[in-house]
Scaffold this motif. Structure first.
Motif, PDB file in Angstrom:
ATOM      1  N   GLN A 491       0.819  -1.223   0.000  1.00  0.00           N
ATOM      2  CA  GLN A 491       0.000   0.000   0.000  1.00  0.00           C
ATOM      3  C   GLN A 491       0.850   1.268   0.000  1.00  0.00           C
ATOM      4  O   GLN A 491       0.439   2.295  -0.538  1.00  0.00           O
ATOM      5  CB  GLN A 491      -0.876  -0.027   1.252  1.00  0.00           C
ATOM      6  N   PRO A 524      -3.673  -3.055   4.237  1.00  0.00           N
ATOM      7  CA  PRO A 524      -4.902  -2.570   3.592  1.00  0.00           C
ATOM      8  C   PRO A 524      -5.645  -1.560   4.473  1.00  0.00           C
ATOM      9  O   PRO A 524      -5.175  -1.205   5.555  1.00  0.00           O
ATOM     10  CB  PRO A 524      -5.725  -3.850   3.437  1.00  0.00           C
ATOM     11  N   ILE A 529      -9.516   7.485   0.302  1.00  0.00           N
ATOM     12  CA  ILE A 529      -8.887   7.014  -0.940  1.00  0.00           C
ATOM     13  C   ILE A 529      -8.310   8.178  -1.747  1.00  0.00           C
ATOM     14  O   ILE A 529      -7.313   8.027  -2.443  1.00  0.00           O
ATOM     15  CB  ILE A 529      -9.945   6.266  -1.782  1.00  0.00           C
ATOM     16  N   PRO A 546      -4.564   5.219  -3.691  1.00  0.00           N
ATOM     17  CA  PRO A 546      -5.074   3.872  -3.919  1.00  0.00           C
ATOM     18  C   PRO A 546      -6.018   3.857  -5.126  1.00  0.00           C
ATOM     19  O   PRO A 546      -6.947   4.660  -5.198  1.00  0.00           O
ATOM     20  CB  PRO A 546      -5.827   3.556  -2.627  1.00  0.00           C
ATOM     21  N   THR A 548      -8.373   1.905  -5.979  1.00  0.00           N
ATOM     22  CA  THR A 548      -9.402   0.933  -5.628  1.00  0.00           C
ATOM     23  C   THR A 548     -10.621   1.693  -5.137  1.00  0.00           C
ATOM     24  O   THR A 548     -10.531   2.879  -4.831  1.00  0.00           O
ATOM     25  CB  THR A 548      -8.964   0.039  -4.445  1.00  0.00           C
ATOM     26  N   GLN A 553     -10.862  -2.074  -0.502  1.00  0.00           N
ATOM     27  CA  GLN A 553      -9.932  -2.023   0.637  1.00  0.00           C
ATOM     28  C   GLN A 553     -10.371  -2.988   1.733  1.00  0.00           C
ATOM     29  O   GLN A 553      -9.538  -3.618   2.387  1.00  0.00           O
ATOM     30  CB  GLN A 553      -9.839  -0.592   1.187  1.00  0.00           C
ATOM     31  N   ASP A 569      -4.969   3.291   7.659  1.00  0.00           N
ATOM     32  CA  ASP A 569      -5.260   4.726   7.541  1.00  0.00           C
ATOM     33  C   ASP A 569      -5.097   5.435   8.888  1.00  0.00           C
ATOM     34  O   ASP A 569      -4.926   4.799   9.936  1.00  0.00           O
ATOM     35  CB  ASP A 569      -6.687   4.925   6.990  1.00  0.00           C
ATOM     36  N   TRP A 655     -13.251   3.018  -9.185  1.00  0.00           N
ATOM     37  CA  TRP A 655     -12.003   3.440  -8.539  1.00  0.00           C
ATOM     38  C   TRP A 655     -11.546   4.817  -8.999  1.00  0.00           C
ATOM     39  O   TRP A 655     -10.952   5.568  -8.242  1.00  0.00           O
ATOM     40  CB  TRP A 655     -10.899   2.418  -8.773  1.00  0.00           C
TER      41      TRP A 655
END
Ligand code: NOJ
Ligand code: CA
Length: 693
Positions: A491, A524, A529, A546, A548, A553, A569, A655
C-alpha cells in the motif's frame, strides 16, 4: 529392504496421523546401469511424476503430470571455486525410497491443518574418476507438486567449498505464460515492483515464486524454494530467447561467491507447485511441508492480530520519522493510537520513528540507528506501560537501512529491553539494495542475518513482521514467531510511488504470485482514498493514491492473508465510517480457506472460516473491469441459519472517479443460498457470514 523412521521426535509428536516409511536400497546393481536408466517417483495420487537420470555422465531430473512432460530433462550440479564443477563424469551409487502421510496443525495460518503426503526418492551419485566426489539429490513428490534438494555428504574430497554457480535448470516443455518481477534491477525497492506477464521464453531474470500457466491453460506451475536457512536466495535467469530453460541464479556476496559451506551440507528445496486451475494454488502448503516442524514448544504467546500505526502519516508527508515539529512518534500521539486500538478491539499499535537515527539521510546514516534509545519526546517506558494497561500490544519498529553489523551489535540488548517492557512484537526494515558491508540484499550473508534475527526474537519471545525481507520460504513452520513480511509492492506505493499508485489489477496478481510464498503485510484499509485529509488537498489524477474503491480495501483483509493485518489509515479517517465495522469484525486466523473463483490479473473471490469459530468471511476483488459473481454458499453448515453482512460497492462507485460509496446490507442465508456479488471497476466486496442469533 529395511524399514526406518526418518522423522525427528518433535515431528512425530506433532503428527496426528503417522504412517510408516519404507526405504529401499538398490545398491550396486545400478552402478553399472546403462546410461539411459531412469529412476521415477510418483505422487500418492499417481498424477505427478519426477524422473532422475544420468545422460552423458551428467545428472538430470524431469517432471510429468498425467503423463505430459512439464519440465524436460534439466541439469543438476554446481560450479565451485578452485575445484572442478560437481557435474561431470557421474555414476549412480544408490537409491532409497520412503513415503510419508501425516497431518500436522499450525499454531496459526491460512488453514489449521496441513497434510504432508508424499513419496520420496533419494539418488546418490559419485564422480567415476578420482577424487570421486559424491552428492545426492532428494525428491519428494506430492499431489500438489515436487520438491528436490541436494545433499553434500562429508567426504575427504569435498570439505570446505565455495559455490560460484548452482547449475540447476528448469527446462520448461511449454512456452508457458509467466507472471514475474525482475531480479536484476538495482533499485531501492527490491521486490517492490509491478508484475509483468510474458511467455517464459522472453524472461531475462526474475524472482520467485514464478507463476506459469501452460499455453493450453490446463496446468499452473509455480517455481520457488523452501527452507532457505544457510544459502543464497534463488532467482531465475532466462536463456535470452534461445529456449525455455530457466537457470538458478544465486544472489552473491560482495566478492561474487554465492555460497560458502562445509560438508555435510544440504541446500534449500527447489519447489515446483502444480495445479489444474489457478484457484487450486491456494492455500499453498508445499513449501511448509518441506520445512522442519516448530522448534518453539510453547507457541501460546504468538498471536495473530490487527493493528494500527503511526505510519501512514509519514508516508503522506503529514508527519515525520525524524525529530521536529511534525515528529509522529510522540508519547501523546502513541497514547492516542493506543486509545483508538483499545476502543475498536484492534490488538496492536505500531510506532515508527521512535528511536534515534532518523535525522538527516537515514539511508546513508544507517549505522547511526539506535534500537534502544528513544527521541526525547517519546517515553518508551511510559508508552509501554500505557499500552499494557489498555490491553494493547506495542509493535516496536527497527529500521536498519541495511546496516546489518550495527543492528546485530544491538540485537540482544534491544530485544532484552523490549522483553523487559513486555513488548513482544517487532516490525523490522531493510531499506537498502546492498548491506553496508556490500553484500547482496538476498545473499547468504543476509539469509544468515535474517535467521539470526528470527532465532534471537524467539529467544526473547518476540513476533516478527519484516519489511524488505528475504522472500518467504516457509520459515513460519519452524519459527511461528516469524509471522509476516512485506517483500512485494504494498500500500505504501499508493502514497508516494510512481505510476499513480498500484494499478487496479495489482492485488489480483499478488494473490497468485507473491502470496503463494506466504503471508504479506500489505497494509490494507485506506478509507480516505483520495488522500484529502492527510495532505489537506485532493490529489491530481496523475498523482499516486489507492486505485481501488473503498469496498475493495475491505475485501483485501480476506484476500491478502496476513496474521498481522494493519488498519493502515489515520485513525481520524475511520471516524463516523460505518464500513469500519468490517475491519473491527474481520478475523486474522483461519481454519479453512477456499478460493471460489479467480483469474490471475483479473479477479479473486475467496471464502475463509475463522479459526475456532463458525463465522465465514468472503473477499472479492476485481481489476479495472466491473464484474458480477454468482456464489453458492454450499460451504456453510447445512441446516444452519446465518446472516450475511455485506459491504458492497455503492451505486455509481468506481475506482477512478467515485471510489467512496459503500452499500452495507444484511441478508439471511443458508448453505442453500446464492449471493450475487456486483463489483465496480477497480472494486470489491467484503462479506461476513455469522450464525443468526
Ligand atoms: C519501508 C517499509 O515498507 C515501510 O513500512 C516503513 O514505514 C519504511 N520503510 C520506513 O522504515
Ligand atoms: Ca517497503
Amino acid at each position: 529392504m529395511k524399514a526406518r523412521s526418518l522423522e525427528s521426535p518433535g515431528k512425530r509428536a506433532q503428527a496426528d496421523r503417522r504412517i510408516y516409511l519404507v526405504s529401499m536400497v538398490l545398491p550396486l546393481a545400478l552402478c553399472a546401469a546403462p546410461a539411459q536408466a531412469q529412476l521415477r517417483v510418483a505422487s500418492p495420487d499417481g498424477r505427478n511424476e519426477a524422473t532422475v537420470e544420468i545422460r552423458e555422465r551428467r545428472l538430470y531430473y524431469s517432471v510429468r503430470r498425467d503423463g505430459r512432460a512439464l519440465l524436460l530433462p534439466s541439469l543438476l550440479g554446481f560450479e565451485l571455486q578452485g575445484a572442478p564443477p560437481l557435474r561431470d563424469g557421474l555414476r549412480l551409487v544408490d537409491t532409497t525410497r520412503s513415503a510419508v502421510d501425516e497431518t500436522w496443525t499450525q499454531p496459526w495460518g491460512e488453514v489449521a491443518r496441513v497434510r504432508d503426503h508424499h513419496n520420496e526418492l533419494r539418488v546418490s551419485v559419485a564422480e567415476a574418476a578420482p577424487p570421486g566426489r559424491r552428492f545426492a539429490v532428494v525428491l519428494r513428490v506430492f499431489n500438489d507438486g515436487v520438491g528436490f534438494r541436494y545433499e553434500l555428504p562429508e567426504q575427504p574430497g569435498l570439505r570446505d567449498f565455495a559455490i560460484t554457480d548452482e547449475l540447476t535448470e528448469f527446462a520448461l516443455a511449454d512456452d508457458a505464460r509467466a507472471w514475474w518481477i525482475p531480479s536484476n534491477r538495482p533499485r531501492l525497492d527490491r521486490s517492490e515492483m509491478l508484475y509483468s506477464s510474458s511467455p517464459v521464453s522472453v524472461i531475462d531474470s526474475v524472482q520467485t515464486p514464478l507463476t506459469l500457466e501452460t499455453r493450453d491453460g490446463s496446468t499452473f506451475i509455480v517455481i520457488h524454494e523452501a527452507n532457505l536457512v544457510d544459502y543464497a536466495r534463488m532467482n531465475l535467469r532466462g536463456a535470452r530467447m534461445e529456449n525455455r530453460t530457466l537457470h538458478a541464479a544465486l544472489a552473491p556476496y560482495a566478492d561474487g561467491i554465492k555460497v560458502r559451506g562445509r560438508t555435510p551440507f544440504v541446500t534449500p528445496w527447489r519447489t515446483i507447485q502444480l495445479a489444474d486451475r489457478a484457484t487450486d494454488l491456494v492455500p499453498a502448503v508445499l513449501g511448509l511441508n518441506l520445512n522442519p516442524p516448530s522448534v518453539i514448544a510453547n507457541t501460546s504467546w504468538i498471536k495473530p492480530m490487527k493493528y494500527v500505526g503511526i505510519w501512514w502519516g509519514m508516508h503522506l508527508g503529514a508527519m515525520t520519522w525524524s525529530s521536529g515539529p511534525k515528529h509522529g512518534a510522540t508519547t501523546a500521539n502513541a497514547k492516542r493510537y493506543i486509545d483508538f486500538a483499545a476502543a475498536n478491539g484492534l490488538g496492536g499499535v505500531l510506532v515508527e520513528g521512535w528511536n534515534l537515527g532518523w535525522d538527516g539521510d537515514w539511508i546513508q546514516n544507517r549505522n547511526a540507528f539506535s534500537f534502544t534509545q528513544a527521541y526525547p519526546d517519546y517515553d518508551l517506558r511510559e508508552v509501554a506501560r500505557y499500552a499494557h494497561a489498555k490491553g494493547v500490544k506495542l509493535i516496536v519498529h527497527n529500521e536498519t537501512s541495511g546496516g546489518i553489523e550495527n543492528y546485530e551489535r544491538q540485537l540482544d540488548s534491544a530485544f532484552a529491553l523490549y522483553q523487559s517492557l513486555g513488548l513482544d512484537a517487532v516490525k523490522s526494515g531493510y531499506v537498502a539494495d546492498l548491506t553496508s558491508e556490500g553484500h547482496s540484499h538476498h545473499g547468504q550473508y543476509m539469509i544468515r542475518h535474517y535467521r539470526r534475527v528470527i532465532e534471537t526474537a524467539a529467544k526473547y519471545g518476540i513476533m516478527l513482521d519484516v519489511h524488505e525481507p528475504i522472500h518467504d520460504t516457509g520459515e513460519r513452520r519452524t519459527y511461528p514467531n516469524m509471522m509476516t513480511r512485506e517483500g512485494a509492492r504494498g500500500q505504501e506505493y499508493n502514497a508516494w510511488g510512481g505510476e499513480g499508485g498500484n494499478p487496479p489489477e495489482h492485488e489480483t496478481i499478488l494473490f497468485f504470485t507473491r502470496l503463494l510464498a506466504g503471508p504479506m503485510d500489505f497494509t490494507p484499509g485506506i478509507f480516505d482514498i483520495l488522500l484529502e485529509r492527510g495532505t489537506g488537498r485532493a490529489r491530481r489524477p496523475e498523482e499516486p493514491r489507492p486505485r481501488t474503491t473503498l469496498a475493495k480495501q475491505l475485501a483485501l483483509y480476506v484476500v491478502l492473508y496476513s496474521p498481522l493485518q494493519m488498519a493502515a489509515d489515520l485513525p481520524e479517517n475511520y471516524a463516523h465510517q460505518p464500513a469500519f465495522q468490517f475491519i473491527r469484525d474481520v478475523a486474522v486466523d483461519w481454519d479453512t480457506t477456499r478460493v471460489l473463483d479467480g483469474k490471475i490479473g483479473d479477479y479473486v473471490v475467496v471464502a475463509r472460516r475463522e479459526r475456532n469459530g463458525p463465522t465465514w468471511f468472503i473477499g472479492a476483488i476485481t481489476d479495472e473491469a466491473g464484474r458480477t459473481f454468482d456464489i453458492p454458499l454450499s460451504f456453510l453448515t447445512p441446516g444452519r441459519h446465518y446472516v450475511a453482512e455485506i459491504y458492497a460497492d455503492g451505486p455509481g462507485a468506481n475506482w477512478l472517479t467515485n471510489p467512496l460509496p459503500v452499500s452495507i446490507s444484511q441478508r439471511a442465508v443458508t448453505a442453500a443460498s446464492r449471493l450475487r456479488l456486483v463489483l465496480a471497476p477497480g472494486g470489491g466486496q467484503a462479506i461476513r457470514i455469522r450464525p443468526a442469533r
